[in-house]
Design a protein around this motif. Structure first.
Motif, PDB file in Angstrom:
ATOM      1  N   ASP A   6       6.678  -6.850   5.235  1.00 39.64           N
ATOM      2  CA  ASP A   6       7.255  -8.049   5.838  1.00 39.64           C
ATOM      3  C   ASP A   6       6.259  -9.183   6.044  1.00 39.64           C
ATOM      4  O   ASP A   6       6.627 -10.347   6.035  1.00 39.64           O
ATOM      5  N   LYS A   7       4.982  -8.859   6.224  1.00 38.03           N
ATOM      6  CA  LYS A   7       3.999  -9.875   6.584  1.00 38.03           C
ATOM      7  C   LYS A   7       3.016 -10.231   5.481  1.00 38.03           C
ATOM      8  O   LYS A   7       2.431 -11.297   5.492  1.00 38.03           O
ATOM      9  N   SER A   8       2.794  -9.308   4.542  1.00 37.43           N
ATOM     10  CA  SER A   8       1.770  -9.555   3.536  1.00 37.43           C
ATOM     11  C   SER A   8       2.102  -8.851   2.225  1.00 37.43           C
ATOM     12  O   SER A   8       3.001  -8.027   2.154  1.00 37.43           O
ATOM     13  N   ALA A   9       1.321  -9.221   1.212  1.00 37.62           N
ATOM     14  CA  ALA A   9       1.466  -8.612  -0.103  1.00 37.62           C
ATOM     15  C   ALA A   9       0.078  -8.438  -0.708  1.00 37.62           C
ATOM     16  O   ALA A   9      -0.830  -9.215  -0.429  1.00 37.62           O
ATOM     17  N   VAL A  10      -0.088  -7.425  -1.544  1.00 41.88           N
ATOM     18  CA  VAL A  10      -1.337  -7.217  -2.276  1.00 41.88           C
ATOM     19  C   VAL A  10      -1.120  -7.770  -3.675  1.00 41.88           C
ATOM     20  O   VAL A  10      -0.243  -7.320  -4.415  1.00 41.88           O
ATOM     21  N   ILE A  31      -6.229  -1.394  -2.423  1.00 45.83           N
ATOM     22  CA  ILE A  31      -7.366  -2.263  -2.140  1.00 45.83           C
ATOM     23  C   ILE A  31      -8.667  -1.594  -2.572  1.00 45.83           C
ATOM     24  O   ILE A  31      -9.529  -2.235  -3.180  1.00 45.83           O
ATOM     25  N   ARG A  32      -8.820  -0.307  -2.298  1.00 53.12           N
ATOM     26  CA  ARG A  32     -10.035   0.405  -2.731  1.00 53.12           C
ATOM     27  C   ARG A  32     -10.123   0.474  -4.257  1.00 53.12           C
ATOM     28  O   ARG A  32     -11.191   0.280  -4.827  1.00 53.12           O
ATOM     29  N   VAL A  39      -6.173  -9.830  -3.718  1.00 57.28           N
ATOM     30  CA  VAL A  39      -6.105 -10.801  -2.637  1.00 57.28           C
ATOM     31  C   VAL A  39      -4.941 -10.372  -1.761  1.00 57.28           C
ATOM     32  O   VAL A  39      -3.868 -10.025  -2.265  1.00 57.28           O
ATOM     33  N   ILE A  40      -5.157 -10.393  -0.454  1.00 61.00           N
ATOM     34  CA  ILE A  40      -4.071 -10.111   0.481  1.00 61.00           C
ATOM     35  C   ILE A  40      -3.397 -11.441   0.784  1.00 61.00           C
ATOM     36  O   ILE A  40      -4.022 -12.372   1.287  1.00 61.00           O
TER      37      ILE A  40
END
Length: 81
Positions: A6-10, A31-32, A39-40
């Motif tokens: 809901d708040k972010s995407a990779v 992310i690893r 980018v987040i």
């Protein structure tokens, strides 16, 4: 785009292609795995965030880029490729 809540995407930047099984990974594992190429993206400033779909290629304009690891930005606008 590899992952979205809901708040972010990779977002996987550049011409790096994710593998099919990457879409089953958690945000932290993505992310690893793609440490220098993700980018987040904060989704708070876009109205049509429900149109963002994992796995689709898109062009993104960043509003602000904050220096952190991984980098974080807020989407100004996006277009599907």
């Amino acid at each position: 785009m590899l992952f979205k809540d809901d708040k972010s995407a990779v977002f996987l930047e550049g011409k790096h292609a994710p593998e099919k099984e990457d879409f089953e990974l958690s945000q932290d594992r993505l992310i690893r795995k793609y440490k220098n190429h993700v980018v987040i993206l904060g989704l708070s400033q876009i109205e049509n965030k429900e149109d963002l779909v994992e796995g689709k290629k898109m062009k993104v304009w960043f509003n602000t880029l904050k220096e952190c690891d991984p980098p974080k930005a807020t989407i100004k606008k996006f277009n599907w490729l």
